[in-house]
Scaffold this motif. Structure first.
Motif: not given
Length: 605
Positions: A85-89, A293-295, A329-330, A338-339
């Motif tokens: 899940n690449p854009f998960g938390n 990247a969230d945009l 890193r994104l 991604g932090m």
């Protein structure tokens, strides 16, 4: 697709040097002749063709001599990761190291400027009464620091030893001590609290006050979102705010053993990659954090985006990302996406090398937001650790809780000197002043205009079908039109949602802008025509783009400081891009070649 420059009068397409792009200047290359222009256009065509081939084959962009030896382990070392899940938390805390902003009484904790009370028009200004309190606190901090060293809890410098001898012994032979009459504890040490009482300070009250003392400039930025022009980098001749002064601060980094975090804005990539990055980093490892990247639309693949970033860095001539330990890193410094991955990578490198971390980047890339995210998470972890809870609820109405920490603003150039954060385990992280990248639209906008140009939430792409003789106005800041015998093409605009997009006939465009800039067309804001004059005369740039079919974008047109436009269609499109003179544009391989149809719900025209 193939790119050629058919404009004999304005040869702005310069593909020769690896660090060059469209700066908005013209004419310098006219003497090179048709062969040179053709060669440069051919290089752009080869670049986009190579990107498309790699995309089709799923090939990873890496050194030519290593293509046959790349393994999954090698890819992970390069910064690529396999995620379901690449854009998960991914913000689950992994350790109990607590970060803390390192401050002193005579420095503004929000921008790094030294406090002063002499000149309201210079950085670091405090009213005289507040400056007097901070001066007293500064003296107490110095006494405490020397006392701690005398107690064996700190390292002495030769200057410290001399100062301590002078202050505590009076210089010998009856000389009066500079600390004669200073209250002492039973063991002969300095009674800090008694000293504070004599100065009229209540340390308990001052330490319990959650609001930090910040300079007048930061107070205005944090509470009202703007600042006087004479305190805005790029708009003032103040030496302390000059780009040369900022470069002087960054220059020593290359000679230190450290880890460099280079922050770039994924939404404004060409306008946020520092041309000086290699010179700043030297041989140190560089972890490039592609912010915001969230945009991007959520279906954008992370590995694809990381590979695109690497390819663009290679094209721009940025080599320091290839230093040992380097990675991509994104991230989103605002939402936290991604932090954890970024900070774990940076901590690991810093602890292994026993060195500090420096965050560098262009003005407005998000460096101060990154620092505040670290401090926010730190407060949450501290409270969770104290209360034994895994997750804490954020209460509504606490948006101002962090005021006084590092100043964040849409205005470029809010941080003026180094700001230090203690990450724990002996690692310090430094926020550094951002440098202004030439040719960026944001440098010409007012604070109010910047608030709608800099995107704050996920961008909703808007697609227009544009035929020859038609154009799309990007507020009053840019114009994209199709010329000649071109067939209609689809133009998908990736700009902040609050920017007004307006399709119209080319013949009516000038009159429409003159009548509606500041009203139906924003930005700019009122007075529209006056602001248009201040922003500057428009300059046209012509490109020829060969379409790749209706299933994928052929190329992106990047508008530096605004976003980008993806071009999709079959056949050949003659495109004219008009922006204020000096504002940079560039044509590049598409960041989101297959995502065009995600925007069809917003299709117009």
């Amino acid at each position: 697709g193939d790119f050629v420059d058919d404009d004999d009068d304005d040869d702005f397409l310069d593909f020769g040097d690896e660090n060059e792009d469209f700066s908005g200047t013209a004419g310098a290359e006219e003497e090179e002749g048709g062969d040179s222009r053709s060669a440069r256009a051919s290089k752009m065509a080869e670049r986009i063709a190579a990107a498309r081939t790699d995309l089709d084959r799923g090939r990873v962009n890496t050194a030519d001599d290593a293509l046959d030896e790349v393994s999954e382990t090698d890819l992970r070392r390069l910064g690529f990761r396999r995620e379901s899940n690449p854009f998960g938390n991914d913000e689950t805390p992994r350790r109990q190291d607590f970060a803390a902003l390192v401050t002193d009484a005579m420095t503004c904790p929000a921008c790094g400027s030294d406090f002063q009370c002499r000149n309201e028009t210079k950085p670091g200004y405090l009213p005289p009464e507040k400056f007097e309190v901070q001066s007293k606190l500064g003296k107490i901090e110095e006494m405490r620091r020397l006392q701690e060293k005398a107690d064996g809890t700190g390292e002495w410098s030769p200057e410290d030893e001399i100062e301590w001898l002078i202050q505590s012994e009076g210089g010998g032979d009856g000389a009066a001590s500079s600390m004669d009459g200073v209250p002492r504890t039973a063991d002969g040490g300095i009674d800090i609290h008694a000293v504070a009482e004599e100065m009229g300070l209540d340390l308990a009250e001052l330490s319990s006050d959650k609001k930090k003392v910040i300079c007048r400039r930061c107070h205005r930025l944090q509470n009202f979102g703007d600042v006087e022009d004479n305190l805005r980098p790029g708009w003032t001749e103040e030496p302390l705010l000059s780009q040369e002064a900022f470069r002087d601060l960054l220059r020593p980094i290359r000679d230190k053993e450290c880890v460099v975090v280079a922050l770039v804005d994924l939404f404004d990539f060409s306008g946020s990659v520092l041309p000086e990055l290699d010179a700043i980093a030297g041989d140190n490892p560089v972890v490039l954090a592609a912010n915001k990247a969230d945009l991007l639309p959520t279906k954008m693949g992370q590995t694809r985006a990381e590979n695109w970033v690497r390819r663009e860095l290679e094209y721009l001539g940025v080599k320091s990302i290839g230093n040992f330990g380097g990675a991509v890193r994104l991230v989103s410094c605002k939402s936290g996406f991604g932090m954890s991955s970024l900070l774990n990578k940076v901590r690991s490198l810093a602890e292994e090398r026993e060195c500090d971390v420096y965050v560098v980047g262009s003005a407005n890339a998000g460096k101060s937001t990154l620092i505040n995210h670290i401090l926010d998470k730190n407060d949450e972890k501290k409270l969770a650790y104290k209360l034994g809870k895994k997750k804490l609820k954020k209460r509504a109405g606490n948006a101002n809780a962090r005021k006084g920490d590092v100043t964040v603003s849409p205005l470029p150039g809010t941080t003026l000197k180094f700001i230090k954060v203690d990450l724990g385990n002996g690692v310090k992280l430094y926020d550094t002043p951002g440098l202004l990248v030439p040719g960026t639209m944001t440098q010409r906008l007012t604070p109010a205009e910047l608030k709608i140009v800099v995107p704050k939430k996920e961008v909703e792409p808007v697609t227009f079908r544009v035929a020859s003789g038609k154009c799309v106005l990007v507020g009053g800041l840019a114009r994209i039109e199709v010329t000649g015998n071109s067939k209609p093409f689809l133009f998908t605009f990736f700009v902040a949602n609050d920017i007004k997009l307006h399709p119209t006939d080319v013949k009516k465009a000038d009159e429409f802008v003159a009548s509606h800039a500041g009203g139906m067309l924003t930005p700019p804001f009122e007075p529209g025509q006056k602001r248009m004059d201040e922003i500057g005369e428009f300059e046209p740039h012509d490109v020829v783009i060969e379409g790749a079919g209706w299933k994928e974008a052929a190329a992106d047109i990047a508008l530096r400081g605004l976003g980008w436009v993806s071009v999709t269609g079959a056949g050949v499109a003659n495109v004219r891009i008009s922006v204020p003179r000096g504002v940079g544009i560039s044509v590049r391989p598409p960041l989101m070649p297959f995502d065009i149809w995600e925007a069809t719900a917003r299709y117009t025209g």
